[in-house]
Scaffold this motif. Structure first.
Motif, PDB file in Angstrom:
ATOM      1  N   ILE A  62       2.421   7.524 -12.055  1.00 22.97           N
ATOM      2  CA  ILE A  62       2.263   8.679 -11.163  1.00 22.97           C
ATOM      3  C   ILE A  62       3.092   8.470  -9.896  1.00 22.97           C
ATOM      4  CG2 ILE A  62       0.620   9.977  -9.748  1.00 22.97           C
ATOM      5  CD1 ILE A  62      -1.515   9.313 -11.867  1.00 22.97           C
ATOM      6  N   GLY A  63       3.005   7.254  -9.339  1.00 27.67           N
ATOM      7  CA  GLY A  63       3.753   6.957  -8.115  1.00 27.67           C
ATOM      8  C   GLY A  63       5.246   7.056  -8.318  1.00 27.67           C
ATOM      9  N   GLU A  64       5.723   6.558  -9.460  1.00 32.27           N
ATOM     10  CA  GLU A  64       7.157   6.598  -9.716  1.00 32.27           C
ATOM     11  C   GLU A  64       7.644   8.041  -9.885  1.00 32.27           C
ATOM     12  OE1 GLU A  64       9.322   4.181  -9.518  1.00 32.27           O
ATOM     13  OE2 GLU A  64       7.727   2.734  -9.074  1.00 32.27           O
ATOM     14  N   LYS A  65       6.774   8.898 -10.442  1.00 27.77           N
ATOM     15  CA  LYS A  65       7.177  10.282 -10.649  1.00 27.77           C
ATOM     16  C   LYS A  65       7.008  11.121  -9.385  1.00 27.77           C
ATOM     17  CE  LYS A  65       6.360  10.450 -15.662  1.00 27.77           C
ATOM     18  NZ  LYS A  65       5.730  11.179 -16.785  1.00 27.77           N
ATOM     19  N   LYS A  66       5.998  10.783  -8.559  1.00 29.97           N
ATOM     20  CA  LYS A  66       5.781  11.543  -7.325  1.00 29.97           C
ATOM     21  C   LYS A  66       6.851  11.251  -6.278  1.00 29.97           C
ATOM     22  CE  LYS A  66       1.689  12.063  -5.496  1.00 29.97           C
ATOM     23  NZ  LYS A  66       1.401  13.496  -5.576  1.00 29.97           N
ATOM     24  N   ARG A  67       7.291  10.011  -6.297  1.00 29.74           N
ATOM     25  CA  ARG A  67       8.264   9.571  -5.291  1.00 29.74           C
ATOM     26  C   ARG A  67       7.696   9.737  -3.887  1.00 29.74           C
ATOM     27  NH1 ARG A  67      11.776   6.076  -7.342  1.00 29.74           N
ATOM     28  NH2 ARG A  67      12.593   6.795  -9.350  1.00 29.74           N
ATOM     29  N   ASP A  68       8.302  10.599  -3.090  1.00 32.19           N
ATOM     30  CA  ASP A  68       7.904  10.699  -1.674  1.00 32.19           C
ATOM     31  C   ASP A  68       6.870  11.787  -1.401  1.00 32.19           C
ATOM     32  OD1 ASP A  68       9.683   8.652  -1.100  1.00 32.19           O
ATOM     33  OD2 ASP A  68      11.357  10.068  -0.807  1.00 32.19           O
ATOM     34  N   GLU A  69       6.354  12.423  -2.459  1.00 31.81           N
ATOM     35  CA  GLU A  69       5.356  13.470  -2.223  1.00 31.81           C
ATOM     36  C   GLU A  69       4.051  12.841  -1.755  1.00 31.81           C
ATOM     37  OE1 GLU A  69       4.829  16.023  -5.533  1.00 31.81           O
ATOM     38  OE2 GLU A  69       6.968  16.420  -5.815  1.00 31.81           O
ATOM     39  N   ARG A  70       3.250  13.639  -1.025  1.00 25.74           N
ATOM     40  CA  ARG A  70       2.018  13.096  -0.471  1.00 25.74           C
ATOM     41  C   ARG A  70       0.988  12.867  -1.569  1.00 25.74           C
ATOM     42  NH1 ARG A  70       0.231  18.554   2.828  1.00 25.74           N
ATOM     43  NH2 ARG A  70      -0.126  19.906   1.000  1.00 25.74           N
ATOM     44  N   TRP A  71       0.150  11.857  -1.328  1.00 24.12           N
ATOM     45  CA  TRP A  71      -0.916  11.516  -2.264  1.00 24.12           C
ATOM     46  C   TRP A  71      -2.169  12.323  -1.932  1.00 24.12           C
ATOM     47  CZ3 TRP A  71      -0.592   8.174  -6.440  1.00 24.12           C
ATOM     48  CH2 TRP A  71       0.586   7.407  -6.535  1.00 24.12           C
ATOM     49  N   LEU A  72      -2.891  12.714  -2.953  1.00 23.30           N
ATOM     50  CA  LEU A  72      -4.147  13.435  -2.763  1.00 23.30           C
ATOM     51  C   LEU A  72      -5.346  12.498  -2.830  1.00 23.30           C
ATOM     52  CD1 LEU A  72      -3.434  16.568  -5.017  1.00 23.30           C
ATOM     53  CD2 LEU A  72      -3.016  16.288  -2.563  1.00 23.30           C
ATOM     54  N   ASP A  73      -5.214  11.450  -3.615  1.00 22.27           N
ATOM     55  CA  ASP A  73      -6.317  10.510  -3.817  1.00 22.27           C
ATOM     56  C   ASP A  73      -5.921   9.149  -3.245  1.00 22.27           C
ATOM     57  OD1 ASP A  73      -8.288   8.799  -4.736  1.00 22.27           O
ATOM     58  OD2 ASP A  73      -8.487   9.816  -6.664  1.00 22.27           O
ATOM     59  N   PRO A  74      -6.602   8.698  -2.209  1.00 22.32           N
ATOM     60  CA  PRO A  74      -6.262   7.393  -1.604  1.00 22.32           C
ATOM     61  C   PRO A  74      -6.373   6.240  -2.601  1.00 22.32           C
ATOM     62  CG  PRO A  74      -7.708   8.651  -0.168  1.00 22.32           C
ATOM     63  CD  PRO A  74      -7.659   9.375  -1.465  1.00 22.32           C
ATOM     64  N   GLU A  75      -7.299   6.328  -3.526  1.00 19.00           N
ATOM     65  CA  GLU A  75      -7.453   5.254  -4.510  1.00 19.00           C
ATOM     66  C   GLU A  75      -6.227   5.176  -5.416  1.00 19.00           C
ATOM     67  OE1 GLU A  75     -11.097   5.644  -6.595  1.00 19.00           O
ATOM     68  OE2 GLU A  75     -12.357   5.491  -4.822  1.00 19.00           O
ATOM     69  N   TYR A  76      -5.694   6.337  -5.766  1.00 18.25           N
ATOM     70  CA  TYR A  76      -4.452   6.349  -6.532  1.00 18.25           C
ATOM     71  C   TYR A  76      -3.337   5.678  -5.725  1.00 18.25           C
ATOM     72  CZ  TYR A  76      -5.585   9.454 -10.494  1.00 18.25           C
ATOM     73  OH  TYR A  76      -6.063   9.989 -11.652  1.00 18.25           O
ATOM     74  N   GLN A  77      -3.265   6.049  -4.487  1.00 17.86           N
ATOM     75  CA  GLN A  77      -2.190   5.510  -3.624  1.00 17.86           C
ATOM     76  C   GLN A  77      -2.307   4.000  -3.484  1.00 17.86           C
ATOM     77  OE1 GLN A  77      -2.137   7.167   0.325  1.00 17.86           O
ATOM     78  NE2 GLN A  77       0.013   6.648   0.660  1.00 17.86           N
ATOM     79  N   ASP A  78      -3.542   3.523  -3.261  1.00 20.36           N
ATOM     80  CA  ASP A  78      -3.749   2.076  -3.154  1.00 20.36           C
ATOM     81  C   ASP A  78      -3.418   1.391  -4.479  1.00 20.36           C
ATOM     82  OD1 ASP A  78      -4.573   2.444  -0.565  1.00 20.36           O
ATOM     83  OD2 ASP A  78      -6.726   2.409  -1.040  1.00 20.36           O
TER      84      ASP A  78
END
Length: 799
Positions: free
Chosen positions: A411-427
């Motif tokens: 998800i992170g590789e595909k989102k690139r610089d877009e903002r995260w909605l779920d902090p747990e995903y981001q962590d």
């Protein structure tokens, strides 16, 4: 050629493998020995490409014991034979046995693409022949027999549609939603540690962002644009009602389409307490949006991913959920199941239940293959990758495919610089990046893929190393492999079976219609027989009126009386001559016989006003009355008679004329037998004798009234001039009656001359039967094609 041959037949349409062995170059074939290692695959459902390495290894180890080696004859698809050849080559290279394994392609199954085109062609023929049976036609709406066949034929399009269902199943919080988000390339499906997925979600790639739900029993679709949503069903009261409710519940201002869809899915998974409208929302949700950096792109099909609630989610009604899940699976005909699980908890009651659920519903899957995805692989210690997978899953339907993924990494590789909605995903993504940067962790290197399948180099070149390392592209590649190799096989089976069932149903209906026709004709015959018997009974009940003899006697009584007054004078006038004759008694009798015949019988009987004319006149009237009564009865039953019957009966009645009576005369012989013998004429007694003779004659001629205990007795005049002629003429009338009655009965006995309430229905049934027989006869070759298209065809073997 080696004497020992092992023939392997793999039917890709039912995924069964069969083995037979010959020790004499194919002259005699025998089954596997009871101790053969190959029995584990015999007649079992499995994917050939997943177990071919084991099969060839077993054959080489336990069957290849001769210096001349052995031959594997193969019946299957060309693709599977190519895989077999490569595996055999590898086995021969790595084996130290002198006898090598040869391969021969001896029988071929058509490819799924070839078969599906043949089956589609059969469908076109059937749907064309049964066009008026299909939905949208008047007969479909009004005839249940048409609708039953039409519904089966109509299901074909959906059964062999381009949709390729991917069912993602697993226990709650195992990471199914995150896994699907990784394929989508954004945070769409709500995914948390606690159970949260309470709905079945269908995800498909599309050019716009939209979702569909069932609200208050009505299917509704909404299109999502940045900052707002709108309904495609503008005239629906319920569509606007839900739109207002969701807009009041969520904040869409300043959010892009994907973010709005994410918020809506969260709301749809809430409880009634926080979002009351959820009580009227059905179990299934469909969403459409573009997939980011996904290699799931098929030109000829549409991949649809199904996300399901965790099978042991305590926060939802498990009974209702299981019913919904089974209903969803039951609708599939060629789905690929993806079983998401925790690598550290492969063997668990929860996973075993999911496994059982998949086995129970495997008829909805295209083949027994199941992709097993180990989620959250970023948390697996390096040492755990080398631990053996339990056999119950490793050898599930031959050999299963095991893939490791880090969903948040993808998800992170595909989102690139877009903002995260779920902090747990981001962590989670940050942790993954640290591990990837530190040890260059690449999850696909731990995958267990049959036959060492690897991603095509051209496809691999399109994927960054960072995204490839997350394992998600490898899963997509396996899905693509499944779509290209197996997706259409189950479609062929289901589509062919569906069309065959439609033809079988048509044959059954034809048989039922013929049976119903026979039964209806039997009812008609019984009804006609009853009507015919009733009509004939009524006709037989019509009697010809008889002549009232007493009335005739009374009419001619005066003539009799006048004659009787002449008897005594006549005897007196001949008495002198009688005494001179040798037989006075005979002389008197003969003279009076002639006198009575001429003076009474012939005078009363003949002539324009005679008894004979009166009898004929009366009986002719009786005949006309009889004819009129018959005609009245027949006309009264006119509604029960066919036009042909009425026309023929009309001709009969027109031909019935007054009887042409043959004239009947009077016997007149031996009129008087009671005249006593006159032994001697004495003068003193002559007057008394003469008077007694005259009195006796008149008494014999006249009608005798009976007393208290005696019956009336006709006199000779009534008997010979009235009764006997009446009987003779009436006999002629009965013959006349019988002749015409027989003609009428013969007419009524003719087929279809008596109408029935079943006539119209019989004609309709006969027409239906004829049409259905013609349809089926026109499809005889199609039925043969459907029955053989999925069978193997022998190939010539070079000796």
């Amino acid at each position: 050629m080696a004497k020992k041959i092992i023939k392997i037949t793999y039917n890709p349409y039912d995924n069964h493998i069969k083995f037979i062995i010959s020790l004499d170059s194919g002259k005699v074939w025998q089954e596997l020995a009871d101790t053969s290692e190959l029995l584990k695959y015999q007649n079992q459902e499995c994917v050939f490409s997943n177990c071919v390495e084991d099969i060839v290894s077993y054959i080489n180890q336990y069957q290849n014991s001769s210096l001349e080696g052995l031959c594997i004859q193969f019946v299957g698809t060309g693709d599977d034979f190519s895989i077999l050849e490569e595996v055999v080559k590898s086995e021969n290279r790595n084996s130290n046995k002198k006898g090598k394994i040869l391969t021969e392609y001896v029988g071929v199954y058509k490819s799924a693409d070839e078969s599906i085109e043949i089956i589609r062609s059969a469908y076109n023929r059937i749907s064309s022949e049964f066009e008026d049976y299909l939905p949208g036609n008047k007969k479909y709406e009004t005839n249940t027999s048409y609708a039953e066949i039409g519904d089966l034929i109509n299901l074909f399009t959906a059964t062999v549609s381009s949709d390729i269902p991917i069912c993602v199943i697993g226990t709650y919080s195992v990471g199914k939603s995150a896994f699907i988000n990784a394929i989508i390339g954004d945070e769409i499906l709500p995914s948390k540690v606690d159970p949260c997925t309470a709905k079945d979600v269908k995800v498909e790639s599309g050019t716009e962002v939209s979702f569909s739900i069932e609200y208050k029993g009505e299917p509704i679709t909404y299109v999502i644009n940045p900052g707002h949503i709108e309904s495609r069903d503008e005239e629906s009261e319920f569509a606007e009602e839900f739109r207002k409710a969701i807009c009041e519940h969520c904040v869409f201002l300043g959010k892009n389409s994907n973010e709005i869809l994410h918020d809506i899915l969260i709301a749809l998974n809430e409880s009634e307490k926080t979002f009351p409208p959820i009580a009227d929302v059905g179990w299934n949700i469909s969403i459409r949006l573009p997939f980011v950096n996904s290699i799931l792109k098929q030109d000829k099909c549409k991949i649809i991913i199904f996300d399901t609630p965790g099978s042991n989610n305590s926060d939802i009604d498990q009974h209702a959920h299981r019913e919904s899940l089974e209903k969803m699976m039951g609708k599939q005909t060629n789905a690929l199941p993806i079983f998401v699980m925790d690598r550290n908890q492969v063997i668990s009651n929860d996973n075993n239940e999911v496994k059982s659920l998949l086995d129970e519903n495997r008829k909805g899957f295209s083949n027994p293959n199941c992709l097993i995805v180990f989620s959250k692989a970023e948390n697996i210690p390096t040492s755990a990758f080398s631990q053996p997978i339990p056999p119950a899953f490793l050898n599930w339907h031959g050999k299963a495919t095991f893939l490791y993924v880090c969903a948040v990494g993808a998800i992170g590789e595909k989102k690139r610089d877009e903002r995260w909605l779920d902090p747990e995903y981001q962590d989670g993504y940050k942790d993954w990046k640290l591990k990837y940067n530190s040890d260059h962790r690449t999850l696909p290197s731990h995958n267990i893929v049959p036959c060492g399948r690897v991603m095509d180099t051209n496809t691999r070149a399109l994927i960054s190393d960072e995204l490839y390392a997350t394992g998600i592209p490898s899963v997509e590649d396996e899905i693509n492999y499944y779509v290209q190799r197996y997706a259409n096989y189950k479609k062929c089976v289901s589509g062919s079976k569906l069309l065959q069932n439609a033809l079988l149903l048509a044959k059954k209906q034809l048989k039922d219609q013929k049976k119903e026709l026979a039964e209806t004709k039997d009812k008609k015959e019984k009804e006609q027989t009853a009507k015919r018997n009733e009509l004939i009974k009524a006709i037989d009940g019509v009697k010809i009126k008889t002549i009232n003899i007493q009335c005739v006697i009374e009419k001619y009584q005066t003539i009799l009386e006048d004659y009787c007054s002449t008897v005594l004078p006549e005897i007196q006038s001949i008495w002198g001559e009688a005494k001179k004759s040798k037989n006075p008694t005979k002389y008197v009798e003969m003279h009076l016989q002639t006198h009575c015949m001429e003076g009474l019988f012939l005078k009363a009987y003949e002539g324009e006003t005679g008894i004979q004319r009166e009898i004929v006149k009366i009986l002719s009237g009786c005949a006309n009355d009889y004819k009129a009564e018959l005609l009245r009865i027949v006309k009264g039953e006119g509604s029960s008679l066919s036009e042909d019957a009425l026309e023929e009966l009309s001709e009969i009645f027109n031909s019935i004329n007054t009887p042409n009576f043959v004239e009947v005369g009077i016997n007149g012989n031996q009129l008087f037998n009671l005249i006593a013998q006159i032994p001697f004429f004495r003068e003193q007694f002559e007057k008394m004798y003469i008077e007694s003779i005259a009195e006796s004659i008149c008494k014999q001629l006249k009608h005798q009234k009976g007393g208290l205990f005696r019956k009336d007795r006709l006199g000779l005049f009534a008997e010979q001039c009235i009764q006997q002629p009446v009987q003779a003429y009436f006999s002629q009338l009965k013959t006349w009656q019988s002749t015409h009655i027989d003609r009428i009965k013969e007419t009524l006995d003719k087929d279809n001359y008596i109408l029935s309430q079943y006539d119209a229905y019989i004609i309709e049934l006969e027409q239906q039967i004829e049409r259905l027989e013609n349809r089926l006869n026109n499809l005889t070759d199609v039925e043969v094609i459907l029955g053989t298209v999925l069978n193997a065809q022998e190939l010539e073997v070079s000796l």
